[in-house]
Each structure stands twice: as structure tokens, then as C-alpha cells.
Design a protein around this motif. Structure first.
Motif, PDB file in Angstrom:
ATOM      1  N   ALA A  66      12.101   5.837  32.702  1.00 58.69           N
ATOM      2  CA  ALA A  66      12.308   4.517  33.291  1.00 58.69           C
ATOM      3  C   ALA A  66      11.827   4.451  34.732  1.00 58.69           C
ATOM      4  O   ALA A  66      11.419   3.382  35.209  1.00 58.69           O
ATOM      5  CB  ALA A  66      13.790   4.142  33.224  1.00 58.69           C
ATOM      6  N   VAL A  67      11.849   5.574  35.436  1.00 62.58           N
ATOM      7  CA  VAL A  67      11.393   5.608  36.822  1.00 62.58           C
ATOM      8  C   VAL A  67       9.941   5.136  36.924  1.00 62.58           C
ATOM      9  O   VAL A  67       9.550   4.475  37.893  1.00 62.58           O
ATOM     10  CB  VAL A  67      11.559   7.031  37.405  1.00 62.58           C
ATOM     11  CG1 VAL A  67      10.719   7.217  38.660  1.00 62.58           C
ATOM     12  CG2 VAL A  67      13.017   7.294  37.725  1.00 62.58           C
ATOM     13  N   PHE A  69       8.564   2.859  35.229  1.00 60.94           N
ATOM     14  CA  PHE A  69       8.567   1.398  35.227  1.00 60.94           C
ATOM     15  C   PHE A  69       8.963   0.850  36.599  1.00 60.94           C
ATOM     16  O   PHE A  69       8.466  -0.184  37.028  1.00 60.94           O
ATOM     17  CB  PHE A  69       9.547   0.880  34.169  1.00 60.94           C
ATOM     18  CG  PHE A  69       9.064   1.031  32.767  1.00 60.94           C
ATOM     19  CD1 PHE A  69       8.427  -0.016  32.125  1.00 60.94           C
ATOM     20  CD2 PHE A  69       9.253   2.218  32.070  1.00 60.94           C
ATOM     21  CE1 PHE A  69       7.978   0.108  30.819  1.00 60.94           C
ATOM     22  CE2 PHE A  69       8.803   2.357  30.773  1.00 60.94           C
ATOM     23  CZ  PHE A  69       8.167   1.292  30.139  1.00 60.94           C
ATOM     24  N   ALA A  70       9.870   1.539  37.275  1.00 58.30           N
ATOM     25  CA  ALA A  70      10.314   1.083  38.592  1.00 58.30           C
ATOM     26  C   ALA A  70       9.164   1.050  39.586  1.00 58.30           C
ATOM     27  O   ALA A  70       9.154   0.230  40.513  1.00 58.30           O
ATOM     28  CB  ALA A  70      11.430   1.995  39.103  1.00 58.30           C
ATOM     29  N   ALA A  71       8.187   1.940  39.398  1.00 56.74           N
ATOM     30  CA  ALA A  71       7.036   1.977  40.309  1.00 56.74           C
ATOM     31  C   ALA A  71       5.975   0.949  39.955  1.00 56.74           C
ATOM     32  O   ALA A  71       5.085   0.666  40.769  1.00 56.74           O
ATOM     33  CB  ALA A  71       6.421   3.379  40.299  1.00 56.74           C
ATOM     34  N   ARG A  72       6.046   0.370  38.768  1.00 57.41           N
ATOM     35  CA  ARG A  72       5.013  -0.561  38.335  1.00 57.41           C
ATOM     36  C   ARG A  72       4.948  -1.841  39.170  1.00 57.41           C
ATOM     37  O   ARG A  72       3.848  -2.313  39.502  1.00 57.41           O
ATOM     38  CB  ARG A  72       5.190  -0.871  36.845  1.00 57.41           C
ATOM     39  CG  ARG A  72       4.687   0.272  35.976  1.00 57.41           C
ATOM     40  CD  ARG A  72       5.160   0.200  34.538  1.00 57.41           C
ATOM     41  NE  ARG A  72       4.545  -0.885  33.806  1.00 57.41           N
ATOM     42  CZ  ARG A  72       4.644  -1.022  32.488  1.00 57.41           C
ATOM     43  NH1 ARG A  72       5.316  -0.131  31.786  1.00 57.41           N
ATOM     44  NH2 ARG A  72       4.082  -2.029  31.873  1.00 57.41           N
ATOM     45  N   THR A 124       9.722  13.725  38.024  1.00 59.30           N
ATOM     46  CA  THR A 124       9.997  12.342  38.411  1.00 59.30           C
ATOM     47  C   THR A 124       8.949  11.823  39.386  1.00 59.30           C
ATOM     48  O   THR A 124       8.519  10.662  39.304  1.00 59.30           O
ATOM     49  CB  THR A 124      11.397  12.241  39.044  1.00 59.30           C
ATOM     50  OG1 THR A 124      12.375  12.715  38.114  1.00 59.30           O
ATOM     51  CG2 THR A 124      11.725  10.804  39.416  1.00 59.30           C
ATOM     52  N   LEU A 128       6.429   8.632  38.870  1.00 60.17           N
ATOM     53  CA  LEU A 128       6.281   7.514  39.804  1.00 60.17           C
ATOM     54  C   LEU A 128       4.809   7.179  40.028  1.00 60.17           C
ATOM     55  O   LEU A 128       4.426   6.012  40.088  1.00 60.17           O
ATOM     56  CB  LEU A 128       6.958   7.842  41.135  1.00 60.17           C
ATOM     57  CG  LEU A 128       8.484   7.743  41.164  1.00 60.17           C
ATOM     58  CD1 LEU A 128       9.029   8.376  42.443  1.00 60.17           C
ATOM     59  CD2 LEU A 128       8.929   6.282  41.070  1.00 60.17           C
ATOM     60  N   GLN A 387       4.535  -7.020  35.523  1.00 65.35           N
ATOM     61  CA  GLN A 387       5.133  -5.735  35.884  1.00 65.35           C
ATOM     62  C   GLN A 387       6.549  -5.851  36.430  1.00 65.35           C
ATOM     63  O   GLN A 387       7.357  -4.942  36.242  1.00 65.35           O
ATOM     64  CB  GLN A 387       4.235  -5.008  36.887  1.00 65.35           C
ATOM     65  CG  GLN A 387       2.820  -4.771  36.405  1.00 65.35           C
ATOM     66  CD  GLN A 387       2.748  -4.092  35.041  1.00 65.35           C
ATOM     67  OE1 GLN A 387       3.645  -3.360  34.647  1.00 65.35           O
ATOM     68  NE2 GLN A 387       1.666  -4.337  34.316  1.00 65.35           N
ATOM     69  N   VAL A 391      10.495  -3.937  34.695  1.00 63.81           N
ATOM     70  CA  VAL A 391      11.649  -3.235  35.275  1.00 63.81           C
ATOM     71  C   VAL A 391      12.930  -3.621  34.545  1.00 63.81           C
ATOM     72  O   VAL A 391      13.805  -2.786  34.297  1.00 63.81           O
ATOM     73  CB  VAL A 391      11.777  -3.543  36.784  1.00 63.81           C
ATOM     74  CG1 VAL A 391      13.015  -2.897  37.375  1.00 63.81           C
ATOM     75  CG2 VAL A 391      10.539  -3.066  37.519  1.00 63.81           C
ATOM     76  N   ALA A 395      11.632  -0.766  31.021  1.00 64.44           N
ATOM     77  CA  ALA A 395      12.206   0.400  31.689  1.00 64.44           C
ATOM     78  C   ALA A 395      13.553   0.808  31.111  1.00 64.44           C
ATOM     79  O   ALA A 395      13.752   1.966  30.728  1.00 64.44           O
ATOM     80  CB  ALA A 395      12.321   0.141  33.190  1.00 64.44           C
ATOM     81  N   PRO A 396      14.517  -0.104  31.035  1.00 66.83           N
ATOM     82  CA  PRO A 396      15.830   0.311  30.536  1.00 66.83           C
ATOM     83  C   PRO A 396      15.992   0.250  29.027  1.00 66.83           C
ATOM     84  O   PRO A 396      17.031   0.639  28.511  1.00 66.83           O
ATOM     85  CB  PRO A 396      16.779  -0.681  31.207  1.00 66.83           C
ATOM     86  CG  PRO A 396      15.978  -1.929  31.328  1.00 66.83           C
ATOM     87  CD  PRO A 396      14.545  -1.494  31.547  1.00 66.83           C
TER      88      PRO A 396
END
Length: 462
Positions: A66-67, A69-72, A124, A128, A387, A391, A395-396
Motif C-alpha cells: 500500500a505504501v 500507492f501512497a507515493a503515487r 518499503t 515508494l 492517482q 490512495v 492502496a487499502p
């Protein structure tokens, strides 16, 4: 005359080369991204989180997934900004280098057994980088084709970069399936899992060779010329940042794009990533069987996406998108019922139908989102809408599905989760306007209007 030239369709040979460049690049990027997801479901819990309970280890493994996706969204902002300022092609080359380099490095990583807690930290960090690169990849790839392509068949041509997702999934799952078939579990867990990641280095070289051979979008070139002319008319006054223009003039379109992504993104990762966990833990299916089912379904997914894109050229983006959203919501309960049987045929049917319905959303998405935004803010607008939604959606999705399975020991809450996402997407698409007849070469009318407004205000103050 300039607009007509920019709008003229390229020759068939040039268009095919542009489509091939976008398709091969996105295939490699998605191969890298999905390879991580499959490895997270199958081996990373043991290699990088060995001290955890098996299901908790899987949750932690999906957390690193999921991390990415957080950077997308950050990638969308950075790549979108420069893609709207300097062009699509340069940013696509950079995204491919970043994604491929990070994936290759994952294949060289030491595991927890070698360096302890540093292993998941390194994993991780590379995840990212992958997410950041992919956040900029999608918008540039679909715009390069959309802005080159024949307007009458834009949905069809723009859907080809979208096939990079199932092609990447097909390639990643196929390599993993072959390795799990040829190697023992011990050999695969010890060193075999590294092979698919190291192969990324070879694929990136091929992708770069093809991407460097294509020209910049003619629509973007024309928009850049208009921007330079406006700047000269304003005595060198710089135009607003693409992000500022998007949020000022296209905020409704951004919200529509985010809502449209919810069912598409969530359903995809439940069907292709979470299913590897659910089928092996709850349905008693072997890893090999689950991988083979996803492999077959991904091949069908690849084939139907251009067909859905062509249909969107005939009847519109919204009807095709709505068909997919409603269909995937209704399919979730039969989907899990078929998986629960434990039969290979039922598993293939469940995943295949799910991905066919997903394709009805994913195929028109490229043209749909591109047609929402003006040229000099199109990379930013399409990327931000797509994008930022990832998130909250993709991601989740495996995390939420795994947690629901752990808490309720039932697929029903997971099916309801996808149904809720489908309802949100239906609302968003119904709120959107049909876009298939829009001319992408109609350069920034909102910016020109802004200039006129500013000049009027200046005149009033004199």
C-alpha cells in the motif's frame, strides 16, 4: 491552420509506433508493480516479516504494498507539473527508468534473516520509488496516444496503453507461476523469487529503446506555442502552475475522476491480488492453481479492453463505464461463491468475468479522463484525479479485504465493500458529462477566459 494540423490524424505506421511505445512501457511498469503485489501475497510475509503470525505477516506485507500507492499522488503532482510544462515524452522515459531501477534493486535486497529490521525498511523505500514512478507513468502514457490518435477512434486507441495493466499482470503472474511450478517451495523462497525482479532490467532496456523513438504530442506542441504567445502578449508574465489551473477550472472533473476510479481500482486489486490470499487460505486452493487462474483471466482481460474502448467510441464513455461499475458490484457475491467451491474451472470463471466487467471501466477511462481537461493542464488533471483516488481505493483494498476476512471469517463483508465502491462510482459517472466528441486540440479556453477577465479587471482599475 495550426489547430487543423495538430488535429490531423497521424499516419497508421506512426500511430502504431506510438501505441506500441506506450503499451510496452506501461506493460513493463505494471509488470514491476504487480510483481510486487503477487510476491507480497506469496513470499514477502515470510522473507521480510518472519516473526509475525502468518495472516499478520500478510497484512504487514500488503502494508508495504500500500505504501507504493501512497507515493503515487506525489508522482502525479511532480510528473504532471513537468509533463504539462516540458512535454509527455521526457517524463515517460524518466518514469520507466525509476520504476525499472527500483524493481531490479528489490531483486538484490537482503532479507530479514540477513540484515534484520533493515530489510523491510529497504523494501518499503524501493516500493515508494515504484509508486512515485507509476504515479507519473499512467497519465503520460495515455495522453501520448490520446493526443496523437484519430479523434473518431480515440477510445479504441487510448485503451491500448490500458492493456499494459493486464499484460503486466499476465507477465508477472506467468513468470511467478512458471517458477513455482519448476522450483520447490524452499528454492523459490530462498532465491527463486529474485529472478522476476532481476528480469526487469532487461525489459527496461527494451522499453527505453522504443519510447525514445517516438515524437512529442502535436497537440501539446500547439498548446505550448499558444502559451508562449500569451506570455509574450503579457510582457513575459508567467502562466499559472498547472496544478493551480486544474484546481481552479477543473476541480469538478478531478472529483468525478476520483469517484470513477473507486470501483475500478478496488475491484481490480480484490480480484487479482487479494484473491491469492483468499483462495489459498479460505478455499484450500494451491498457490499454483490460484496463479494459473489469474493468468488465464488476465489474458482475457487484455483481449477485451480494446473492444470496450471501441464500444465507447460508438455509444459514449459513460454508458460503457456504468455497465462495468454496476456489473462488477453485482458479480462480487457470485465471485466469492465460485471461489469457495475450490474448483479450478470455477475459480477461472470467477476471476475472468470479474476482469471482463472491470475492463468496461478501465478501457474508456483513458480517453474519458483525457477529454475532461485542457491541454496545458491535462497531464496534471488526469494524473491527479486517477492517482489521488488510488490512495483511498487500490492502496487499502487488499488490506481492508484481508482484515475483513480475519475479523469475520466470511467473504460477505468483502463483497459489500466492493458493492459500496461500485455505488460511489455510479454516482460519479452519472454526474459527469459525456466527453467523446470533445476536441483535444481546443487549447485552454479557460485560460484565455482567465486572461480576458484579468485584462477587464485591470481596465476597471485604470
Amino acid at each position: 491552420m495550426a489547430s487543423a494540423a495538430a488535429s490531423a490524424p497521424p499516419t497508421p505506421a506512426n500511430l502504431k509506433r506510438i501505441v506500441a511505445a506506450s503499451l510496452i512501457g506501461t506493460t513493463i511498469e505494471w509488470y514491476d508493480f504487480f510483481l510486487y503485489g503477487s510476491a507480497a501475497a506469496l513470499v514477502f510475509n515470510k522473507l521480510f516479516f518472519p516473526d509475525s503470525d502468518p495472516l499478520v505477516g500478510t497484512l504487514l506485507s500488503f502494508l508495504t504494498y500500500a505504501v507504493g500507492f501512497a507515493a503515487r499522488p506525489l508522482g502525479a503532482l511532480v510528473f504532471g507539473h513537468y509533463g504539462d510544462r516540458v512535454g509527455r515524452k521526457k517524463l515517460l522515459v524518466l518514469s520507466l527508468l525509476m520504476m525499472g531501477g527500483a524493481t531490479f534493486a528489490i531483486g538484490l535486497l537482503p532479507t530479514h534473516a540477513t540484515v534484520g529490521s533493515a530489510a523491510p525498511v529497504l523494501l518499503t523505500t524501493l516500493r515508494l520509488v515504484q509508486g512515485f514512478a507509476l504515479g507519473g507513468e499512467w497519465g503520460g502514457a495515455v495522453l501520448l496516444v490520446s493526443e496523437h490518435g484519430d479523434a473518431r477512434r480515440r477510445g479504441f486507441w487510448a485503451s491500448w496503453p490500458q492493456t499494459g495493466a493486464p499484460a503486466g499482470q499476465l507477465l508477472a503472474t506467468g513468470v511467478l507461476s512458471l517458477l513455482t511450478a519448476l522450483l520447490t517451495d524452499a528454492a523459490f523462497g530462498s532465491w527463486g523469487w529474485r529472478i522476476p525482479f532481476l528480469l526487469s532490467g532487461v525489459l527496461v532496456v527494451v522499453g527505453l529503446w522504443i519510447r525514445l523513438s517516438v515524437d512529442e504530442s502535436p497537440v501539446f506542441k500547439e498548446a505550448l506555442a499558444h502559451a508562449e504567445a500569451r506570455k509574450a502578449a503579457r510582457d513575459g508574465e508567467a502562466e499559472k502552475l498547472p496544478l493551480v489551473s486544474v484546481l481552479r477550472h477543473h476541480w469538478r472533473d478531478v472529483l468525478v475522476a476520483m469517484g470513477a476510479r473507486m470501483a475500478e481500482n478496488i475491484s481490480y486489486y480484490v480480484i487479482t491480488a487479494f484473491i491469492l490470499v483468499y483462495a489459498t487460505t479460505s478455499a484450500g486452493v494451491s498457490k499454483q492453481t490460484a496463479l494459473n487462474a489469474v493468468l488465464i483471466a488476465s489474458a482475457v482481460h487484455f483481449a477485451v479492453i480494446p473492444a470496450w474502448g471501441a464500444l465507447s467510441d460508438r455509444i459514449g464513455r459513460r454508458p460503457v463505464y456504468l455497465l462495468g461499475a454496476v456489473g462488477v458490484g453485482l458479480w462480487m457475491f457470485p465471485f466469492f461463491s465460485l471461489v469457495d467451491t475450490g474448483g479450478f474451472g470455477a475459480l477461472v470463471l470467477a476471476v475472468t468475468v470479474g476482469l471482463i466487467l472491470h475492463g468496461a471501466m478501465y478501457a474508456p477511462q483513458a480517453a474519458f479522463f483525457a477529454e475532461m481537461f485542457a491541454t496545458r493542464m491535462r497531464y496534471s488533471g488526469a494524473s491527479i484525479g486517477a492517482q489521488f483516488a488510488s490512495v483511498a481505493a487500490g492502496a487499502p483494498a487488499p488490506l481492508i479485504a484481508t482484515a475483513l476476512l480475519a475479523d469475520y471469517d466470511s467473504s460477505t463483508p468483502i463483497a459489500l465493500y466492493v458493492v459500496a465502491a461500485a455505488a460511489l462510482t455510479v454516482i460519479a459517472v452519472l454526474a459527469a458529462k459525456e466527453t467523446r466528441h470533445r476536441d483535444l486540440a481546443d487549447v485552454e479556453p479557460s485560460v484565455d477566459a482567465e486572461t480576458t477577465t484579468a485584462r477587464t479587471a485591470d481596465a476597471r482599475t485604470v
